[in-house]
Design an enzyme around this catalytic site. Sequence first.
Site, PDB file in Angstrom:
ATOM      1  N   LYS A  56     -17.521 -12.182   8.768  1.00  0.00           N
ATOM      2  CA  LYS A  56     -16.968 -11.202   7.820  1.00  0.00           C
ATOM      3  C   LYS A  56     -16.779 -11.892   6.476  1.00  0.00           C
ATOM      4  O   LYS A  56     -15.714 -12.463   6.200  1.00  0.00           O
ATOM      5  CB  LYS A  56     -15.634 -10.665   8.353  1.00  0.00           C
TER       6      LYS A  56
ATOM      7  N   ARG B 126       0.851  -1.210   0.000  1.00  0.00           N
ATOM      8  CA  ARG B 126       0.000   0.000   0.000  1.00  0.00           C
ATOM      9  C   ARG B 126       0.883   1.255   0.000  1.00  0.00           C
ATOM     10  O   ARG B 126       0.599   2.221  -0.698  1.00  0.00           O
ATOM     11  CB  ARG B 126      -0.907   0.040   1.228  1.00  0.00           C
TER      12      ARG B 126
ATOM     13  N   GLU C  37     -13.877 -14.986   9.162  1.00  0.00           N
ATOM     14  CA  GLU C  37     -13.788 -14.386   7.818  1.00  0.00           C
ATOM     15  C   GLU C  37     -13.469 -15.427   6.747  1.00  0.00           C
ATOM     16  O   GLU C  37     -12.297 -15.697   6.472  1.00  0.00           O
ATOM     17  CB  GLU C  37     -12.720 -13.283   7.792  1.00  0.00           C
TER      18      GLU C  37
ATOM     19  N   ARG D  81      -9.460  -1.788   2.336  1.00  0.00           N
ATOM     20  CA  ARG D  81      -9.166  -0.893   1.222  1.00  0.00           C
ATOM     21  C   ARG D  81     -10.270   0.131   0.960  1.00  0.00           C
ATOM     22  O   ARG D  81      -9.991   1.300   0.694  1.00  0.00           O
ATOM     23  CB  ARG D  81      -8.907  -1.723  -0.044  1.00  0.00           C
TER      24      ARG D  81
ATOM     25  N   SER E 239     -14.419  -5.649   1.765  1.00  0.00           N
ATOM     26  CA  SER E 239     -14.648  -4.971   0.483  1.00  0.00           C
ATOM     27  C   SER E 239     -14.011  -5.730  -0.678  1.00  0.00           C
ATOM     28  O   SER E 239     -14.502  -5.633  -1.811  1.00  0.00           O
ATOM     29  CB  SER E 239     -14.172  -3.519   0.527  1.00  0.00           C
ATOM     30  N   GLY E 240     -12.929  -6.453  -0.427  1.00  0.00           N
ATOM     31  CA  GLY E 240     -12.399  -7.407  -1.405  1.00  0.00           C
ATOM     32  C   GLY E 240     -11.919  -6.836  -2.729  1.00  0.00           C
ATOM     33  O   GLY E 240     -11.944  -7.535  -3.748  1.00  0.00           O
ATOM     34  N   GLY E 241     -11.521  -5.564  -2.752  1.00  0.00           N
ATOM     35  CA  GLY E 241     -10.997  -4.999  -4.001  1.00  0.00           C
ATOM     36  C   GLY E 241     -12.042  -4.245  -4.800  1.00  0.00           C
ATOM     37  O   GLY E 241     -11.763  -3.750  -5.893  1.00  0.00           O
TER      38      GLY E 241
HETATM   39  C1  5MM Z   1      -6.634  -4.955   5.795  1.00  0.00           C
HETATM   40  O1  5MM Z   1      -6.186  -6.138   5.147  1.00  0.00           O
HETATM   41  C2  5MM Z   1      -6.275  -7.316   5.946  1.00  0.00           C
HETATM   42  C3  5MM Z   1      -4.962  -7.989   6.090  1.00  0.00           C
HETATM   43  O2  5MM Z   1      -4.493  -8.510   4.911  1.00  0.00           O
HETATM   44  P1  5MM Z   1      -3.073  -9.328   4.903  1.00  0.00           P
HETATM   45  O3  5MM Z   1      -3.174 -10.423   5.905  1.00  0.00           O
HETATM   46  O4  5MM Z   1      -2.986  -9.797   3.492  1.00  0.00           O
HETATM   47  O5  5MM Z   1      -2.002  -8.347   5.229  1.00  0.00           O
HETATM   48  C4  5MM Z   1      -7.372  -8.230   5.367  1.00  0.00           C
HETATM   49  O6  5MM Z   1      -7.490  -9.444   6.067  1.00  0.00           O
HETATM   50  C5  5MM Z   1      -8.651  -7.497   5.474  1.00  0.00           C
HETATM   51  O7  5MM Z   1      -9.007  -7.378   6.829  1.00  0.00           O
HETATM   52  C6  5MM Z   1      -9.756  -8.174   4.701  1.00  0.00           C
HETATM   53  O8  5MM Z   1      -9.305  -8.814   3.542  1.00  0.00           O
HETATM   54  C7  5MM Z   1     -10.751  -7.134   4.278  1.00  0.00           C
HETATM   55  O9  5MM Z   1     -10.047  -6.081   3.643  1.00  0.00           O
HETATM   56  P2  5MM Z   1     -10.655  -5.481   2.306  1.00  0.00           P
HETATM   57  O10 5MM Z   1      -9.570  -4.545   1.809  1.00  0.00           O
HETATM   58  O11 5MM Z   1     -10.913  -6.623   1.382  1.00  0.00           O
HETATM   59  O12 5MM Z   1     -11.922  -4.746   2.722  1.00  0.00           O
END
Ligand code: 5MM
Length: 341
Positions: free
Chosen positions: A220, A33, A178, A294, A262-264
């Site tokens: 989640k 990021r 999740e 994200r 949000s998943g991208g």
């Molecule tokens: C914020 O990103 C979280 C940690 O990701 P890594 O383990 O890859 O570093 C991730 O688990 C996040 O909590 C979920 O995927 C939801 O994030 P998004 O961006 O998809 O809303």
Amino acid sequence: MNLEQLESTAKAMAAPGKGILAADESTPTIGKRFDQINAESTEENRRTYRDMLFTTEGMENYISGVIFFDETLRQSTVDRDVPFSKHLSDLGVVPGIKVDKGAKELAGFEGEKVTEGLDGLRDRLKEYYDLGARFAKWRAVITITEEAPSFACIDANAHALARYAALCQEADIAPIVEPEVLMDGEHNIEASFEVTSEVLSSVFEALVRMDVYLEGIILKPNMVLSGYECSEQASVDEVAEATVSCFMRFVPAAVPGICFLSGGQSDIHATEHLNAMNCLGTEKPWKLSFSYGRALQQPALKAWGGDPANVENAREAFLHRAKCNGAATTGDYTKEMETSE
Ligand code: 5MM
């Protein structure tokens, strides 16, 4: 195990008008990021960035909980040196911690993953509780391709999620469960519906088998969407209807809240989809909210760009998305909110 505490933590996390900020990027992910904005990913920069989000005035009106990465749970605010967990709980925001050790290759099933981190988890949870965490998060990753997901992958991840959730509850920590079905790929929304259904059904079977107290968890999940490379993209209303009907079939009414990842998706799409679900006439037994990483942070990250001069703009961008998503949890989001401020 304090069932009352688990239930009240889960309910606080799914409070109407609010949702969860997923700020639990592991060091490699936050590094990616920061690369996007040409900022160096040092421990101090990560602290500065997260401090900027957590000390945004008014964030507590829309954010019910924050998920930390291990490093962040041990850090403090920049100005007053108050532990982040205390700073947030003083504002009524529940601090949480990502406890999984990441999705690793599933032996024998090329391209599929299983999440690791159960060894030693009981001891880590005790320490996290002492550091102020009242909920935890574990993410399982399921991929859709011509061959995947296999039953083995769905089953192994459901089992791990259930063992994790049981250990959390034993430590009076409410687990965020999740299971993420990735939306990368060419599959259509029907395939997403089918796989999400299988995954949810396996996860709840495993949770029940492991005697997890469903009133004391937060789910989640992904939304039911067309794969990002699919030539036919489902509309906002189609996504809302497919997602709610899938969850009505597979998520027990005892679960207090479903906080989507949000998943991208783009930040606006993630808000629109959540809002459309909450506008549907269907009477839902659980709260539908957000636990976005994200989709809550991207505009703020961009506005910040690693420059202290941009902190106020970045805070504004973060607060704006938090407010729009807060409104979406009650179906009160409108497009005009994007331009009115
Ligand atoms: C914020 O990103 C979280 C940690 O990701 P890594 O383990 O890859 O570093 C991730 O688990 C996040 O909590 C979920 O995927 C939801 O994030 P998004 O961006 O998809 O809303």
